[in-house]
Design a protein around this motif. Sequence first.
Motif, PDB file in Angstrom:
ATOM      1  N   ILE A  34       0.837  -1.194   0.000  1.00  0.00           N
ATOM      2  CA  ILE A  34       0.000   0.000   0.000  1.00  0.00           C
ATOM      3  C   ILE A  34       0.881   1.257   0.000  1.00  0.00           C
ATOM      4  CG2 ILE A  34      -0.400   0.163   2.490  1.00  0.00           C
ATOM      5  CD1 ILE A  34      -3.163   0.588   0.039  1.00  0.00           C
ATOM      6  N   ASP A  57      -6.428   5.413   8.193  1.00  0.00           N
ATOM      7  CA  ASP A  57      -7.502   5.468   7.200  1.00  0.00           C
ATOM      8  C   ASP A  57      -7.093   4.969   5.817  1.00  0.00           C
ATOM      9  OD1 ASP A  57      -9.049   6.824   9.214  1.00  0.00           O
ATOM     10  OD2 ASP A  57     -10.299   7.560   7.570  1.00  0.00           O
ATOM     11  N   ILE A  58      -5.802   4.908   5.552  1.00  0.00           N
ATOM     12  CA  ILE A  58      -5.366   4.486   4.221  1.00  0.00           C
ATOM     13  C   ILE A  58      -4.534   3.206   4.296  1.00  0.00           C
ATOM     14  CG2 ILE A  58      -4.031   5.130   2.182  1.00  0.00           C
ATOM     15  CD1 ILE A  58      -4.878   8.011   2.694  1.00  0.00           C
ATOM     16  N   ARG A  61      -0.755   9.922  -1.448  1.00  0.00           N
ATOM     17  CA  ARG A  61      -0.821  11.333  -1.826  1.00  0.00           C
ATOM     18  C   ARG A  61      -2.223  11.896  -1.667  1.00  0.00           C
ATOM     19  NH1 ARG A  61       3.173  11.710  -7.141  1.00  0.00           N
ATOM     20  NH2 ARG A  61       5.095  11.814  -5.926  1.00  0.00           N
ATOM     21  N   VAL A  62      -3.237  11.050  -1.896  1.00  0.00           N
ATOM     22  CA  VAL A  62      -4.619  11.490  -1.679  1.00  0.00           C
ATOM     23  C   VAL A  62      -4.754  12.027  -0.262  1.00  0.00           C
ATOM     24  CG1 VAL A  62      -6.958  10.619  -1.264  1.00  0.00           C
ATOM     25  CG2 VAL A  62      -5.775  10.036  -3.372  1.00  0.00           C
ATOM     26  N   GLY A  63      -4.237  11.266   0.707  1.00  0.00           N
ATOM     27  CA  GLY A  63      -4.287  11.714   2.092  1.00  0.00           C
ATOM     28  C   GLY A  63      -3.487  12.991   2.295  1.00  0.00           C
ATOM     29  N   GLN A  64      -2.271  13.025   1.739  1.00  0.00           N
ATOM     30  CA  GLN A  64      -1.400  14.177   1.958  1.00  0.00           C
ATOM     31  C   GLN A  64      -2.022  15.476   1.468  1.00  0.00           C
ATOM     32  OE1 GLN A  64       2.147  12.894  -0.098  1.00  0.00           O
ATOM     33  NE2 GLN A  64       3.124  12.222   1.811  1.00  0.00           N
ATOM     34  N   CYS A  65      -2.638  15.454   0.275  1.00  0.00           N
ATOM     35  CA  CYS A  65      -3.131  16.723  -0.246  1.00  0.00           C
ATOM     36  C   CYS A  65      -4.509  17.071   0.317  1.00  0.00           C
ATOM     37  CB  CYS A  65      -3.114  16.757  -1.771  1.00  0.00           C
ATOM     38  SG  CYS A  65      -4.293  15.683  -2.524  1.00  0.00           S
ATOM     39  N   VAL A  71      -0.168   6.887  -5.060  1.00  0.00           N
ATOM     40  CA  VAL A  71      -1.309   7.778  -5.291  1.00  0.00           C
ATOM     41  C   VAL A  71      -2.228   7.830  -4.070  1.00  0.00           C
ATOM     42  CG1 VAL A  71      -3.403   8.102  -6.651  1.00  0.00           C
ATOM     43  CG2 VAL A  71      -1.265   7.592  -7.789  1.00  0.00           C
ATOM     44  N   LEU A  72      -2.498   6.670  -3.462  1.00  0.00           N
ATOM     45  CA  LEU A  72      -3.410   6.653  -2.312  1.00  0.00           C
ATOM     46  C   LEU A  72      -2.812   7.411  -1.126  1.00  0.00           C
ATOM     47  CD1 LEU A  72      -5.053   3.121  -2.360  1.00  0.00           C
ATOM     48  CD2 LEU A  72      -5.828   5.269  -3.358  1.00  0.00           C
ATOM     49  N   GLY A  97      -6.077  -0.565   3.588  1.00  0.00           N
ATOM     50  CA  GLY A  97      -5.474  -1.052   2.345  1.00  0.00           C
ATOM     51  C   GLY A  97      -4.703  -2.339   2.563  1.00  0.00           C
TER      52      GLY A  97
END
Lengths: 284, 287
Positions: B175, B198-199, B183-187, B180-181, B203
């Motif tokens: 994971i 949560d990720i 980075r989704v959290g980071q941004c 990308v997943l 995952g």
Amino acid sequence: MRVGRETLTRVPKIESAVKGAVNVEGVSMIFGDSPQERLRHRGKTNQVLDSVNFQIKPGELACLLGPSGCGKSTLLNIIAGFVQPTSGYVMVDQQPVTKPGADRGFVFQQYSLLPWKTTFQNVELGLKIKGLPKAERQDIVGEYLNLVGLAKYRDAYPSELSGGMKQRASIIRALVNSPSVLLMDEPFAALDAQTRHMMQALLLNVWDTLKTTIVFVTHDIEEAVFLGDRIFVMGVQPGRIKAELSVPLPRPRQLDDMLTPDFTQISRQVFDLIREETLKSMEN
Amino acid sequence: MASTLPQSRVHADAVAPVAKLWRTLQILFFANRSATRCLSLILFFGIWQVLCITGFKFFINFQLVPSPWEVVGATVEFFTSDPGVHIRSSVSRVLLGFAVASVLGVILGLFIGWFQIIEDLMMPWLELLRPIPAVAWIPLAILIFPTAETGMIYITFIGAFFPVLISTIRAVENILHDIVLIRVGQCLGANKWFIFKDIVLPGALPGIAGGLTIGMGNAWFCLVTAEILAGRYGVGYITWESYVTSNYPPIVMGMLLIGLMGAMSSWAVGRGMQALMPWRVIKKQGA
Ligand SMILES: Nc1ncnc2c1ncn2[C@@H]1O[C@H](COP(=O)(O)OP(=O)(O)O)[C@@H](O)[C@H]1O
Ligand SMILES: [Mg+2]
């Protein structure tokens, strides 16, 4: 998929259009040059960006257009703070970018909804991170779901959504945070032509409502002309801004504007600018 | 051409009852999945019985193998005496070993997967211990643990621990590799803890589930080894003891009983994990 005006007005407006000034100053990127990378790349460095400069005004919808491999994603990742440039810097609202943050929303080219969360849970992520109470999150997310026509799918998992729905959810996931700027990396590239056009129209609708600054990366000339206030045409090897042009087409724009002579003429102009670079990128 | 026509009709007539039988069989056994599964078991035991009756001997030798029928005899004998105490002892050893292994394996795996420094501190000696078979631990288990009972639990723990640990580490790494997943959290402004819970954790769950299912099976796998230490009770103990006294039908009964309990508990673990992952829809070929 038509979005009614009445649902749009219910979305809380972002009060100021002054947010989202993006300033890219002399950004260069050389891969394989850092001590950790030098080993893996065996000393072969790859200059992807060469002193890129541009400014984006608050509230503007700017398109970065260039053939694939010219460094568009790298540039957008630098603005997002995912990667650090070799030299130069990026400022967003006079703040230097050093790491990713909630003031810069991102929509990825790949489907990037978390598979274990429903549409609602995916969209509410940013608000949950901010620590908003549940009732408030429900309200806000509900309005954004209406805005992009996903209210019916709020409890569906990503595996149950079509590609277009996933990207709509990704867009509002970034927008619920009210970011200063929304960075979009070829978000519609994986969709079929029909859906892509609908999504472009929908994005303009959303942008009309929220006035968020958008940096939209694409390799599709018509997409750039249809969406953008300004288009930055990128050149390859190394990537740099080759030309900048304003799109004088009036707003609000509709999909059938793509059939007008004005549209065709501007597209033609951009096509001539980009053709040389495309040929160059194909030779390598 | 003309001459082949009547011939083929005759052929078709002869085939018709066979085809009909085949259709009936299809409807009986392949129309639903549980019937297919029953058929698979009937075939398994049927072929085994036939091999024993005929005294099959070609490279492998079935002449002295207890037949299913003899095993049924041993099973009836076992269940008419006091089966509860044996089953209870074995189940509790396996479940305790598995429970400790899951908790420790998952927690340690998450830490090793997430923190570089913990990986560097732990993995060298864990990798050194991992290939050691459970049976090799018996002498040390006797020396280290205060009671035979804890020693046995330790042996089943060893069986379950490493699959859980390695699967968890790999699941976290996979994971993290899916940048990308993260980075989704980071941004969205997520801190490290939020990204983890949560990720990374959800995952990694499918991978962890795989590890737990294998770990559950391995704990049973090690039961006979563990119960070499047992004085009186346990299904594995019966199996081992019957081997020492050359009484073959109970061995096979013990083997099958362990197989059955192992399969049921692995199935339960799989089901439980599936319930934790409602987002996963699995559609197989021909389902
Ligand atoms: N992490 C990386 N390490 C090394 N090279 C990279 C990395 N990311 C991108 N590149 C290289 O940078 C160039 C531009 O990539 P990218 O920014 O993805 O282009 P685009 O998005 O315009 O297609 C490519 O040649 C690619 O090989
Ligand atoms: Mg790209």
